[in-house]
Every structure is written in structure tokens, then in C-alpha cells.
Design a protein around this motif. Structure first.
Motif, mmCIF file in Angstrom:
data_model
loop_
_atom_site.group_PDB
_atom_site.id
_atom_site.type_symbol
_atom_site.label_atom_id
_atom_site.label_comp_id
_atom_site.label_asym_id
_atom_site.label_seq_id
_atom_site.Cartn_x
_atom_site.Cartn_y
_atom_site.Cartn_z
ATOM 1 N N SER A 36 -9.056 23.268 4.623
ATOM 2 C CA SER A 36 -8.697 23.705 3.270
ATOM 3 C C SER A 36 -9.425 22.884 2.213
ATOM 4 O O SER A 36 -9.184 23.050 1.025
ATOM 5 C CB SER A 36 -7.175 23.581 3.071
ATOM 6 O OG SER A 36 -6.768 22.230 3.271
ATOM 7 N N ALA A 38 -12.286 21.471 -0.301
ATOM 8 C CA ALA A 38 -13.304 22.089 -1.148
ATOM 9 C C ALA A 38 -14.689 21.874 -0.529
ATOM 10 O O ALA A 38 -14.928 20.909 0.183
ATOM 11 C CB ALA A 38 -13.246 21.499 -2.552
ATOM 12 N N THR A 40 -18.894 21.907 -1.420
ATOM 13 C CA THR A 40 -19.960 21.906 -2.417
ATOM 14 C C THR A 40 -21.299 21.923 -1.708
ATOM 15 O O THR A 40 -21.556 21.075 -0.840
ATOM 16 C CB THR A 40 -19.882 20.670 -3.336
ATOM 17 O OG1 THR A 40 -18.615 20.657 -4.006
ATOM 18 C CG2 THR A 40 -20.990 20.714 -4.385
ATOM 19 N N LYS A 50 -19.941 25.657 -5.641
ATOM 20 C CA LYS A 50 -18.661 25.018 -5.373
ATOM 21 C C LYS A 50 -17.643 26.058 -4.921
ATOM 22 O O LYS A 50 -17.472 27.094 -5.555
ATOM 23 C CB LYS A 50 -18.147 24.298 -6.621
ATOM 24 C CG LYS A 50 -19.017 23.120 -7.050
ATOM 25 C CD LYS A 50 -18.416 22.392 -8.248
ATOM 26 C CE LYS A 50 -19.251 21.178 -8.639
ATOM 27 N NZ LYS A 50 -18.658 20.455 -9.788
ATOM 28 N N ASP A 52 -13.515 26.514 -3.317
ATOM 29 C CA ASP A 52 -12.225 25.845 -3.157
ATOM 30 C C ASP A 52 -11.969 25.483 -1.698
ATOM 31 O O ASP A 52 -11.223 24.556 -1.392
ATOM 32 C CB ASP A 52 -11.091 26.742 -3.664
ATOM 33 C CG ASP A 52 -11.159 26.946 -5.176
ATOM 34 O OD1 ASP A 52 -11.733 26.075 -5.862
ATOM 35 O OD2 ASP A 52 -10.639 27.972 -5.662
ATOM 36 N N ASP A 118 -14.673 35.718 -2.218
ATOM 37 C CA ASP A 118 -14.695 34.257 -2.358
ATOM 38 C C ASP A 118 -16.125 33.780 -2.565
ATOM 39 O O ASP A 118 -16.367 32.743 -3.177
ATOM 40 C CB ASP A 118 -14.181 33.577 -1.079
ATOM 41 C CG ASP A 118 -12.758 33.953 -0.736
ATOM 42 O OD1 ASP A 118 -11.988 34.236 -1.658
ATOM 43 O OD2 ASP A 118 -12.442 33.969 0.466
#
Length: 330
Positions: A36, A38, A40, A50, A52, A118
Motif C-alpha cells: 500500500s 506510495a 514514485t 507519483k 498512492d 489509477d
């Protein structure tokens, strides 16, 4: 230069393409390394992307990135030109029922937005204006479709980058291992058949107004690099473009190939204009074509339809199987 790159094959062709130890099926589980946390990334355009967390609802605007998603076990939510993909890339078939988002060169922004993805995976071939609009909808990860300085490396780097965005890094490592094993397996098979160092010229062609255009895949094309990895010698003397390694010639240009060349191509039953070299095709009465040494000797090899010449590891593994079978069956 893109009917095959952005539709099927360019009218001017000039203009501007393997299994567990061969499996071309998608990964069984796309969530092998997802967390879960994040994410980048820096994409091929130099942009920072980026997320989540690892993306699960993904849109692909080009067939090679769609293939990479499927290979990694990620079923794309949206795909550009679904029917075209299903026609030209059956080596790594589409799963589920993704939404068609329009053409590869001009995706429908409204359709993409309605999917609320997403992540959108695109290539650096997509016009910047389109990329800008897509970035207003969701994060966009761009990969470089081709690099004449290292096609296979670029292909695998693209898979790795998409894997990082989707949390499927473990599967990406398996994909690399499978591709390397398939290439080694094919090279060994050719060596055992006494075909190491044999000359090969791969091309596709297109018919427009009864005229045949031929597109050579030079040593710096993706297929050209795979042929080299198999221990074969690319016999094209024409120069390919910087990115894709694709050249341009006509039937007369084929007379410049060495006499002992194996000529290979991929056509498509779904596009009658894309298979000029087939038996009974438009060239059957062409004096130049019939006089070519490799035509006279039967060294013209039609490889399996549905192998995308500009695809990912799955397509190239299918190509290895097809070309090895064609060359060793005599």
C-alpha cells in the motif's frame, strides 16, 4: 511510418513489429509484490510519476504496453484499438473485456476519463498534446517504444518500469529469466541443426494500388536483434531508422540479398493487403520475385500470424519458436 506501428502496416511500408521456456500466457498473479506504499517513478520522458500505491486500474494507449501489462498479470481497464490488438497480437491475448479507448494515435479523452484509471501507460511516440491531456485525467507513465541502440534492453526496461508501477516486480524478474532461457534454447536448436551463422532477412510488406512496398527489419530492429541473439546473420544492407531499425525497399530491392538468405515474414489473414509474399498472392506472377534465389529454393518462410513485431517478451518468445521451427523443418 506506421501502419504496422499505428494501424497494421504503412501504405508506404517505407514510412514508418516465448513460453515458460516459452510461456506466452499472462502471469497468474499480478499482486505478487504489491504493497500500500506510495510509488514514485521517473518515466522515459523524464517526468516524475507519483502514485498512492501500485496501480490496479490501468489504461494502455499502445499495444506493446498492453502486452507488458498482460505479461505481468495486470488486466488493463482500457486498451487502444482493441480489435487491432486482437488481430495482430494473439501471442499474448487480451484478458477480460477492456474498454476500447480509441486509436493508438488519438485516444478518446472522454472515454479514458470515464474509466477513472489509477494509471495511464503510454509511449513516447504519443503526441505531447495528447499526453498533456491524459495527465489531467490520471498519472501517465511513458515508456520508450524502441531504441535502435539496444532494442531488447529497452523492451525489458519497459517491462521493469511498468512492473514497478503495478507492484509486479517479482513477475518481471521471471519474465526476464524466461526470455533469456527461450533465446538460449532457440540458439542451441539452430546450432544443433547446423544453422548457426545462417543469413536471414525478415520483412513485412504492404500492397497499395497493386504496388508492393517492402519494409526490411534491419539488424537494429527488435526482431533483428533477436535474430542476432539466435546466432543468425542479418543480410539486409539497407539502413534502418534510428528508433525502430526499419528500412524501405521494393521487390527490386530484394535482388540485393545474398543468394543463401532465408527470407522470413509475418502476414495476417485479417488484412489481405499485408501479406504480399504469400503463395498465390500478388507476387505469384512477378518475374523478379519468382527469380529470387531464396524463392526458387523454397527458403521463404511465413511465420505464425499474431506475433506482434514491436511487442514485448511474449511476442519475441513466440517469434523465436516460429523462426526456429521454420528454419529447422527442412
Amino acid at each position: 511510418m506506421k501502419r504496422h506501428l499505428l494501424a497494421a502496416a504503412t501504405a508506404a511500408v517505407a514510412a514508418l513489429a516465448l513460453s515458460a521456456c516459452g510461456t506466452t500466457e499472462p502471469a497468474a498473479d499480478a499482486k505478487d509484490t504489491k504493497t500500500s506504499e506510495a510509488v514514485t517513478l521517473t518515466d522515459a520522458s523524464g517526468a516524475e510519476v507519483k502514485l498512492d500505491g501500485p496501480a490496479t486500474k490501468v489504461v494502455g494507449t499502445e499495444w506493446n504496453v498492453v502486452e507488458s501489462l498482460l505479461t505481468l498479470g495486470v488486466e488493463p481497464t482500457g486498451v487502444a484499438d482493441v480489435k487491432g490488438y486482437q488481430l495482430w497480437n494473439t501471442s499474448v491475448p487480451l484478458e477480460g473485456e477492456p474498454k476500447d479507448i480509441g486509436t493508438r494515435g488519438e485516444p478518446s479523452m472522454d472515454t479514458v476519463a470515464a474509466l477513472a484509471p489509477d494509471l495511464i501507460v503510454a509511449t513516447t511516440d504519443l503526441p505531447e498534446a495528447a499526453v498533456k491531456q491524459l495527465r489531467d485525467i490520471a498519472p501517465v507513465l511513458q515508456v520508450r517504444s524502441a531504441d535502435g541502440a539496444g532494442q531488447v534492453d529497452q523492451m525489458l526496461e519497459n517491462v521493469d518500469l511498468i512492473a514497478k508501477a503495478t507492484g509486479t516486480e517479482d513477475k518481471a524478474e521471471q519474465v526476464r529469466e524466461q526470455f533469456d532461457a527461450k533465446l538460449a534454447e532457440g540458439r542451441k536448436a539452430l546450432e544443433e541443426a547446423g544453422l548457426a551463422g545462417e543469413g536471414i532477412a525478415f520483412a513485412d510488406g504492404y500492397v497499395t494500388s497493386n504496388q508492393v512496398s517492402v519494409r526490411p527489419y534491419t539488424a537494429t530492429s527488435l526482431i533483428g536483434e533477436v535474430n542476432t541473439g539466435l546466432g543468425l546473420k542479418n543480410t539486409w544492407e539497407v539502413k534502418g531508422d534510428e528508433s525502430y531499425g526499419l528500412g524501405a525497399t521494393d521487390v527490386e530491392g530484394l535482388t540485393k540479398l545474398p543468394e543463401d538468405t532465408h527470407f522470413a515474414y509475418i502476414g495476417n489473414e485479417g488484412d489481405e493487403n499485408a501479406t504480399p509474399f504469400a503463395e498465390g498472392g500478388i507476387l505469384k506472377d512477378n518475374a523478379v520475385w519468382k527469380s529470387l534465389p531464396f524463392v526458387e529454393s523454397g527458403d521463404v518462410h511465413r511465420l505464425d500470424d499474431g506475433i506482434w513485431m514491436f511487442g514485448g517478451p511474449g511476442s519475441m518468445e513466440a517469434y523465436v519458436d516460429a523462426v526456429v521451427e521454420a528454419l529447422t523443418k527442412k
